[in-house]
Scaffold this active site. Structure first.
Site, PDB file in Angstrom:
ATOM      1  N   CYS A 238      -1.817   9.046   2.749  1.00 17.28           N
ATOM      2  CA  CYS A 238      -1.648   8.581   1.367  1.00 17.28           C
ATOM      3  C   CYS A 238      -2.825   8.980   0.488  1.00 17.28           C
ATOM      4  O   CYS A 238      -2.667   9.187  -0.724  1.00 17.28           O
ATOM      5  CB  CYS A 238      -1.451   7.066   1.338  1.00 17.28           C
TER       6      CYS A 238
ATOM      7  N   GLU B 281       0.881  -1.168   0.000  1.00 13.40           N
ATOM      8  CA  GLU B 281       0.000   0.000   0.000  1.00 13.40           C
ATOM      9  C   GLU B 281       0.913   1.211   0.000  1.00 13.40           C
ATOM     10  O   GLU B 281       1.596   1.495   0.983  1.00 13.40           O
ATOM     11  CB  GLU B 281      -0.911  -0.021   1.229  1.00 13.40           C
TER      12      GLU B 281
END
Length: 486
Positions: free
Chosen positions: A286, A252
Site C-alpha cells: 500500500c 487501512e
C-alpha cells in the site's frame, strides 16, 4: 517442519480445532509455478456465527486473566515467530511470491508486533477523574469483546498480526479472515503460533473466505470492532456496513504515494530510493512509491538512471533464484497492471524500461513524461511500475503531490532537511519520510493514512492500539449511597 502437519489441510480454525468449513476447500497455489502447495479450508457465512459465539464465550475468561499471563502468551508468540522463522518465510516466499528479504522482514515484524503487544496488558488502563460528588470517579479502558480482522493477500503476516496481537493482548478475542489466496501465511501460521504459545482455545478463529464471509463478520452482533486492510473500494463498503451496524471500523486502505526529488538531491541516491520504493515486493504494498516527482533540472538524468537500474533487476521465482522481483499474485492482478501501462503509453507517457511480462513475472517498468492525467500516475497500480513526472519548483511539486485522493505515505529527497520538512507540512499524509522512500514499517510506530487511504493511524504504538481495541467506561464508587429527593 512447523507447518508440515496435515491437521490444517482443508480445514478452518474454530474453537481451537481444525474443522471443515462450509465453503469447502481450495488449493494453495504457488504463483511462481502454478503448483499446488496444499489445501486450505474455506469458510461460509454460517461459520462466522459459530466462530463469533465461540470467541465471545472464550473472551470473558481471557479478559479476567491476570495481565501477566496475557503478556506471557504474547512474549511466547514473539519467540515462536523467531524460532519458526525459516519455515514461515519459506511459505511466504512460495505462497505469496515474496523475495526472501521481504519474507524475512515480515516474520521479523510479526515477532516485534507480539513483543510490543506484550507490554499492553501491564499498562495503566484508566485514569482518575475529579468529581463534584463525594465519590471516586474514574475512566477505565476495557476490552471491546470480539474483534474482526480482515487481511489482504499482499503482506498477509504483517497486515494480520498488527491487529491480532494487540487485540489479544488487551483482552479481546479475534475472528480473523485472511485472503484465501494466502491463507496459510496469513491465517494457518497465526493459529499455529498462538496455539503453541498457550493461547486458550476459542480466542483466535481463522476463517479464510470471500466477500460473503467478510460481510458476515462486519454484521455479526457479537463482533464489535472491525480492523480491515485492503482496497479503498472494499474499505468504503466495509465502513458503510459497519456504520449501519453502529460499529467502529479501522480502515487501512490503498495509496498512491509520492516521492518528491528536489533540485539539490543526489541523483544516484534518489534513484536507489525510487527503485526500492517502486519495485520492492513487485509494487504490491500500500505504501509503494506510485508517483515519482522530480525537479526538471535533474529529471532527464534521473529517468535515464532509473530506467537503466530497472532493466537490470532480475525477475523470477524467489524460491529458486536470486531475484529482485518475484511473481505478482495472480493473472487478474498482472492484467490490471499491464492494462494501466498500455493505457498510459497510449495517453502519451514514454516507456523507458519494462512494460513486459512472462506468466506472472512482470518486469520493473519506468514510465517517463507522466502527467496527472496519465492512468498509471493517477491510479494505484499495485505493481512494479514507476511513473515519473517533472516539476518546476516547490509550489509545483506540492500541487502535483497533493493532486490525489490518497494520503498514506510521502518521501522527500533533499540535502536541506528543514526544506523537506516545510514541504511535508503542506501535504496531508499519515506518514512522511525525509531522505527515504515511502515503504517503511516498525511495530512501535503509528501507521495509517488519511482521505481515501483510511481512517488515520489505527495501528502501531501503544496509544493507537489501546484506542483501537478497547472501550472507555466511566466508573464511580461511593462509600455510602446518596439520598435523592424522591
Amino acid at each position: 517442519m512447523f507447518l508440515d502437519s496435515s491437521d490444517w489441510q482443508g480445514k478452518i480454525y474454530v474453537g481451537g480445532s481444525w474443522v471443515a468449513g462450509s465453503g469447502g476447500a481450495r488449493d494453495v497455489v504457488e504463483p511462481a509455478t502454478g503448483q499446488a502447495l496444499g489445501r486450505v479450508g474455506i469458510a461460509g457465512p454460517d461459520d462466522v456465527a459459530r466462530a463469533a459465539e465461540s470467541a465471545a464465550q472464550a473472551q470473558r475468561a481471557w479478559a479476567a486473566t491476570p495481565h501477566t499471563e496475557r503478556a506471557a502468551v504474547l512474549r511466547r508468540a514473539g519467540a515462536l515467530w523467531a524460532q519458526h522463522a525459516d519455515d514461515v518465510a519459506w511459505w511466504n516466499i512460495r505462497e505469496v511470491g515474496a523475495v526472501p528479504g521481504m519474507a524475512g522482514f515480515a516474520v521479523h515484524v510479526a515477532e516485534q508486533e507480539c513483543y510490543e503487544a506484550s507490554g499492553l496488558p501491564g499498562r495503566p488502563y484508566g485514569e482518575l477523574l475529579p468529581s463534584e460528588q463525594p465519590r471516586l470517579s474514574m475512566a477505565r479502558r476495557e476490552p471491546v469483546g470480539v474483534v474482526g480482522v480482515i487481511s489482504p493477500f499482499n503482506v498477509p503476516i504483517i497486515l494480520g498480526i498488527r491487529s491480532v496481537a494487540p487485540a489479544l493482548a488487551l483482552g479481546n478475542a479475534v475472528v480473523l479472515k485472511p485472503d484465501p489466496r494466502t491463507a496459510v501465511t496469513g491465517g494457518v501460521t497465526m493459529a499455529r503460533i498462538f496455539e503453541e504459545a498457550g493461547l486458550p482455545a476459542g480466542l483466535l478463529q481463522v476463517l479464510p473466505g470471500g466477500a460473503d464471509v467478510g460481510e458476515a463478520i462486519v454484521t455479526h452482533p457479537l463482533i464489535r470492532v472491525i480492523s480491515f486492510t485492503g482496497s479503498t473500494a472494499a474499505g468504503r463498503r466495509v465502513g458503510e456496513l459497519a456504520g449501519k451496524h453502529l460499529k467502529r471500523a479501522h480502515l487501512e486502505l490503498g495509496g498512491n504515494s509520492a516521492l518528491i526529488v528536489l533540485d539539490d538531491a543526489d541523483v544516484d541516491e534518489a534513484v536507489n530510493l525510487a527503485a526500492w520504493g517502486g519495485f520492492f515486493h513487485q509494487g504490491q504494498i500500500c505504501m509503494t512509491t506510485g508517483r515519482h516527482l522530480v525537479h526538471e533540472s535533474i529529471y532527464d538524468d534521473f529517468v535515464e538512471r532509473l530506467a537503466a537500474k530497472a532493466a537490470k533487476l532480475p525477475v523470477g521465482d524467489p524460491a529458486r533464484d536470486q531475484v529482485a522481483l518475484g511473481p505478482v499474485i495472480d493473472a487478474g492482478q498482472r492484467d490490471k497492471i499491464h492494462a494501466l501501462v498500455e493505457a498510459s503509453t497510449a495517453a502519451g507517457a514514454r516507456l523507458a524500461a519494462g512494460g513486459t511480462y512472462e506468466d506472472l513475472f512482470y518486469g520493473a517498468t519506468v514510465l517517463a513524461d507522466a502527467t496527472p492525467e496519465t492512468p498509471a500516475f493517477a491510479q494505484e497500480i499495485f505493481g512494479p511500475v514507476a511513473p515519473v513526472a517533472r516539476f518546476a519548483g516547490t509550489d509545483d511539486a506540492a500541487r502535483l503531490a497533493a493532486d490525489s485522493e490518497y494520503g498514506l505515505s510521502l518521501g522527500i529527497v533533499t540535502r536541506d532537511v528543514m526544506r523537506g520538512l516545510a514541504l511535508a507540512e503542506r501535504l496531508p499524509t499519515g506518514i512522511v519520510h525525509i531522505n527515504d522512500q515511502t515503504v517503511n514499517d516498525e511495530a512501535n510506530a503509528p501507521f495509517g493514512g488519511v482521505a481515501a487511504s483510511g481512517t488515520g493511524s489505527r495501528f502501531g504504538g501503544a496509544g493507537a492500539n489501546v484506542d483501537a481495541f478497547t472501550e472507555t467506561r466511566w466508573v464511580t464508587v461511593r462509600g455510602q449511597a446518596p439520598t435523592y429527593p424522591f
